[in-house]
Design an enzyme around this catalytic site. Structure first.
Site, PDB file in Angstrom:
ATOM      1  N   ALA A 132      32.682  25.452  65.374  1.00 30.80           N
ATOM      2  CA  ALA A 132      33.921  25.325  66.142  1.00 30.80           C
ATOM      3  C   ALA A 132      34.238  26.621  66.881  1.00 30.80           C
ATOM      4  CB  ALA A 132      35.071  24.954  65.210  1.00 30.80           C
ATOM      5  N   TYR A 133      34.087  27.737  66.197  1.00 31.20           N
ATOM      6  CA  TYR A 133      34.404  29.036  66.785  1.00 31.20           C
ATOM      7  C   TYR A 133      33.451  29.370  67.929  1.00 31.20           C
ATOM      8  CZ  TYR A 133      35.433  34.080  66.884  1.00 31.20           C
ATOM      9  OH  TYR A 133      35.778  35.351  67.260  1.00 31.20           O
ATOM     10  N   ALA A 134      32.146  29.202  67.692  1.00 32.75           N
ATOM     11  CA  ALA A 134      31.165  29.525  68.722  1.00 32.75           C
ATOM     12  C   ALA A 134      31.330  28.634  69.938  1.00 32.75           C
ATOM     13  CB  ALA A 134      29.748  29.409  68.157  1.00 32.75           C
TER      14      ALA A 134
END
Length: 253
Positions: free
Chosen positions: A160-162
């Site tokens: 999700a972050y990447a």
């Protein structure tokens, strides 16, 4: 200086807006820019005490700074943030969008509500701040986004972050080209593992040690490592760098 030398031309004060400037990398960037002579608007969302502490550190050293709250994903709050910068200091020359949210989960187990929160801050927030920067930065100015080296390293658990930070990278050159003719640079830095509270939270000493050994320099980055690069890219010495993603990570992928 001799009588034949031209007089020094005073350099007008430059003004920076640093989102997420109360803690971590954002705080250190705010301090570094202030050290370089910029007036700084220290943006924060909830941690007013830390923002005030950052401002006090700057003003105690002779700099100028104010704290201003705003949720970066709220277009009205961000417009008010830039209004305050212009009212207090006369304009905006540098915008560093350091505000961000991290959530770790496998894709299979990802809570979609968490995904929405991460993307609201990291993607929508970047667009909202970049939109105001594009409208208000003065000639000679700079916008600096903040991504992550995980976009390249592809560590499990960071899906999700990447994904959210890949969006930040994807608009960098587009925005630089859209600002053609305005003498404004747009770049993004992508730090590797950096010793901030957000990075260290929830990790075991073994995990931290393993990540620290990933770069050839075999250590975690420091917020100061990142802040010095941010100051270069947004300052006169870095003004020929434009539309670039710079992985500030000690030699990781």
């Amino acid at each position: 200086m001799t009588s034949n030398d031209p007089p020094f031309t005073p350099v007008p004060e430059r003004v920076a807006v640093v989102t997420g400037g109360s803690r971590g990398i954002g705080r250190t960037v705010a301090l570094e820019l202030a050290r370089n002579g910029l007036a700084v608007v220290v943006n924060y969302t909830r941690d007013a005490a830390s923002a005030e502490e950052t401002v006090e550190t700057i003003t105690a050293a002779g700099g100028r700074a104010i704290p201003v709250p705003a949720d970066v994903a709220d277009e009205h709050a961000v417009a008010a943030l830039f209004d305050r910068a212009e009212q207090e200091f006369g304009g905006v020359d540098v915008v560093v969008n350091s505000a961000g949210r991290l959530a770790l989960s496998s894709i299979a187990d990802l809570d979609l509500a968490v995904l929405d929160d991460v993307h609201r801050t990291n993607i929508r927030g970047t667009f909202v701040v970049a939109r105001q920067a594009a409208r208000r930065l003065r000639a000679g100015g700079s916008f600096l986004g903040v991504s992550t080296s995980v976009v390249g390293a592809q560590f499990p658990g960071y899906g999700a972050y990447a994904a959210s930070k890949a969006a930040v990278e994807s608009i960098t050159l587009i925005l630089a080209r859209e600002l053609r003719g305005r003498d404004i640079t747009v770049n993004t830095i992508a730090p590797g593992p950096t010793a901030t509270d957000m990075f260290l939270d929830g990790k075991t000493p073994e995990e931290i040690d393993r990540l620290a050994k990933t770069p050839p320099l075999e250590r975690l980055g420091t917020p100061e490592d990142i802040a010095r690069v941010a100051a270069f890219l947004t300052g006169p010495a870095g003004h020929w760098v434009n539309g670039q993603i710079l992985r500030v990570n000690g030699g990781m992928v």
